[in-house]
Design a protein around this motif. Structure first.
Motif, PDB file in Angstrom:
ATOM      1  N   LEU A 119       6.718   1.167   9.256  1.00 14.87           N
ATOM      2  CA  LEU A 119       7.722   1.014  10.312  1.00 14.87           C
ATOM      3  C   LEU A 119       9.144   1.106   9.778  1.00 14.87           C
ATOM      4  O   LEU A 119      10.042   1.577  10.464  1.00 14.87           O
ATOM      5  N   ASP A 120       9.395   0.604   8.572  1.00 19.68           N
ATOM      6  CA  ASP A 120      10.752   0.648   8.022  1.00 19.68           C
ATOM      7  C   ASP A 120      10.964   1.853   7.100  1.00 19.68           C
ATOM      8  O   ASP A 120      11.992   1.949   6.423  1.00 19.68           O
ATOM      9  N   ASN A 121      10.002   2.771   7.100  1.00 19.55           N
ATOM     10  CA  ASN A 121      10.117   4.000   6.291  1.00 19.55           C
ATOM     11  C   ASN A 121      10.445   3.731   4.829  1.00 19.55           C
ATOM     12  O   ASN A 121      11.199   4.467   4.192  1.00 19.55           O
ATOM     13  N   SER A 122       9.858   2.648   4.306  1.00 20.71           N
ATOM     14  CA  SER A 122      10.118   2.299   2.913  1.00 20.71           C
ATOM     15  C   SER A 122       9.234   3.091   1.954  1.00 20.71           C
ATOM     16  O   SER A 122       9.435   3.039   0.740  1.00 20.71           O
ATOM     17  N   GLY A 123       8.249   3.788   2.484  1.00 17.42           N
ATOM     18  CA  GLY A 123       7.324   4.530   1.627  1.00 17.42           C
ATOM     19  C   GLY A 123       6.136   3.701   1.165  1.00 17.42           C
ATOM     20  O   GLY A 123       5.261   4.201   0.465  1.00 17.42           O
TER      21      GLY A 123
ATOM     22  N   SER B  37       3.801  -2.853   3.798  1.00 13.60           N
ATOM     23  CA  SER B  37       3.703  -4.273   3.481  1.00 13.60           C
ATOM     24  C   SER B  37       2.497  -4.853   4.215  1.00 13.60           C
ATOM     25  O   SER B  37       1.954  -4.246   5.142  1.00 13.60           O
ATOM     26  N   GLN B  38       2.119  -6.063   3.839  1.00 14.81           N
ATOM     27  CA  GLN B  38       1.023  -6.728   4.554  1.00 14.81           C
ATOM     28  C   GLN B  38       1.378  -6.905   6.029  1.00 14.81           C
ATOM     29  O   GLN B  38       0.526  -6.752   6.906  1.00 14.81           O
ATOM     30  N   ASP B  39       2.645  -7.199   6.316  1.00 11.00           N
ATOM     31  CA  ASP B  39       3.076  -7.360   7.712  1.00 11.00           C
ATOM     32  C   ASP B  39       2.907  -6.068   8.501  1.00 11.00           C
ATOM     33  O   ASP B  39       2.441  -6.091   9.641  1.00 11.00           O
ATOM     34  N   GLU B  40       3.333  -4.966   7.914  1.00  9.37           N
ATOM     35  CA  GLU B  40       3.194  -3.682   8.608  1.00  9.37           C
ATOM     36  C   GLU B  40       1.729  -3.372   8.850  1.00  9.37           C
ATOM     37  O   GLU B  40       1.349  -2.913   9.933  1.00  9.37           O
ATOM     38  N   PHE B  41       0.903  -3.635   7.852  1.00  7.99           N
ATOM     39  CA  PHE B  41      -0.525  -3.375   7.980  1.00  7.99           C
ATOM     40  C   PHE B  41      -1.147  -4.267   9.054  1.00  7.99           C
ATOM     41  O   PHE B  41      -1.889  -3.796   9.923  1.00  7.99           O
TER      42      PHE B  41
ATOM     43  N   ILE C  74       0.853  -1.178   0.000  1.00  6.38           N
ATOM     44  CA  ILE C  74       0.000   0.000   0.000  1.00  6.38           C
ATOM     45  C   ILE C  74       0.894   1.234   0.000  1.00  6.38           C
ATOM     46  O   ILE C  74       1.657   1.457   0.938  1.00  6.38           O
ATOM     47  N   SER C  75       0.806   2.004  -1.060  1.00  3.44           N
ATOM     48  CA  SER C  75       1.570   3.252  -1.144  1.00  3.44           C
ATOM     49  C   SER C  75       0.848   4.340  -0.350  1.00  3.44           C
ATOM     50  O   SER C  75      -0.317   4.185   0.034  1.00  3.44           O
ATOM     51  N   ALA C  76       1.541   5.436  -0.132  1.00  9.95           N
ATOM     52  CA  ALA C  76       0.931   6.547   0.607  1.00  9.95           C
ATOM     53  C   ALA C  76      -0.327   7.051  -0.099  1.00  9.95           C
ATOM     54  O   ALA C  76      -1.318   7.380   0.556  1.00  9.95           O
ATOM     55  N   SER C  77      -0.287   7.088  -1.428  1.00  7.71           N
ATOM     56  CA  SER C  77      -1.467   7.603  -2.136  1.00  7.71           C
ATOM     57  C   SER C  77      -2.620   6.602  -2.075  1.00  7.71           C
ATOM     58  O   SER C  77      -3.781   6.994  -1.953  1.00  7.71           O
ATOM     59  N   GLU C  78      -2.305   5.301  -2.142  1.00  3.77           N
ATOM     60  CA  GLU C  78      -3.370   4.301  -1.979  1.00  3.77           C
ATOM     61  C   GLU C  78      -3.982   4.411  -0.582  1.00  3.77           C
ATOM     62  O   GLU C  78      -5.205   4.348  -0.413  1.00  3.77           O
TER      63      GLU C  78
ATOM     64  N   PHE D  90      -0.228   7.460   7.853  1.00  7.91           N
ATOM     65  CA  PHE D  90       0.602   6.539   7.075  1.00  7.91           C
ATOM     66  C   PHE D  90       1.987   6.327   7.693  1.00  7.91           C
ATOM     67  O   PHE D  90       2.466   5.205   7.801  1.00  7.91           O
ATOM     68  N   GLY D  91       2.615   7.435   8.104  1.00 12.32           N
ATOM     69  CA  GLY D  91       3.986   7.351   8.621  1.00 12.32           C
ATOM     70  C   GLY D  91       4.114   6.441   9.829  1.00 12.32           C
ATOM     71  O   GLY D  91       5.142   5.767  10.003  1.00 12.32           O
ATOM     72  N   ASP D  92       3.071   6.409  10.676  1.00 12.69           N
ATOM     73  CA  ASP D  92       3.132   5.561  11.863  1.00 12.69           C
ATOM     74  C   ASP D  92       3.118   4.081  11.508  1.00 12.69           C
ATOM     75  O   ASP D  92       3.642   3.249  12.241  1.00 12.69           O
TER      76      ASP D  92
END
Ligand SMILES: [Ca+2]
Ligand SMILES: [Ca+2]
Ligand SMILES: [Ca+2]
Length: 84
Positions: free
Chosen positions: A53-57, A60-64, A34-38, A48-50
Motif C-alpha cells: 500500500l505504501d509502495n515501499s517495495g 509489512s505484516q500490517d499490509e499483509f 516480504i519482498s517482491a521476490s519472497e 504484489f503491487g496491490d
C-alpha cells in the motif's frame, strides 16, 4: 489446517493465526518484511503491487494482514464472522 479447533468453521482468530504463519513462511530471510521476490516464490508476483500500500517495495505484516482480512471478509458471504 486453518480450522484449529476442528469445529468445521474458520473463525477470524483462526484465520489470523494462519495469516501470521503464512507471513512467517513467506518471509524466508526473517527480516519481518516480504519482498517482491519472497512473495513471488509463494504467489503470483503480479499481486504484489496491490498489497504494498505504501509502495515501499516490501510488505509489512500490517499490509499483509490487511489483505488477509479483506480476503476473509470477501469469503464470509453471510457475514457471520465464520467461514463455514
Ligand atoms: Ca474453528
Ligand atoms: Ca523478508
Ligand atoms: Ca509496504
Amino acid at each position: 489446517m486453518l480450522d484449529a479447533d476442528g469445529d468445521g468453521a474458520i473463525s477470524k482468530p483462526e484465520f489470523d493465526t494462519f495469516s501470521n504463519f503464512a507471513f512467517d513462511q513467506m518471509d524466508t530471510n526473517d527480516n519481518g518484511m516480504i519482498s517482491a521476490s519472497e512473495y513471488g516464490q509463494a504467489l503470483p508476483a503480479d499481486g504484489f503491487g496491490d498489497l504494498d500500500l505504501d509502495n515501499s517495495g516490501d510488505l509489512s505484516q500490517d499490509e499483509f494482514n490487511m489483505q488477509m482480512s479483506k480476503d476473509f471478509a470477501a469469503a464470509d458471504r453471510d457475514g457471520n464472522g465464520l467461514l463455514d
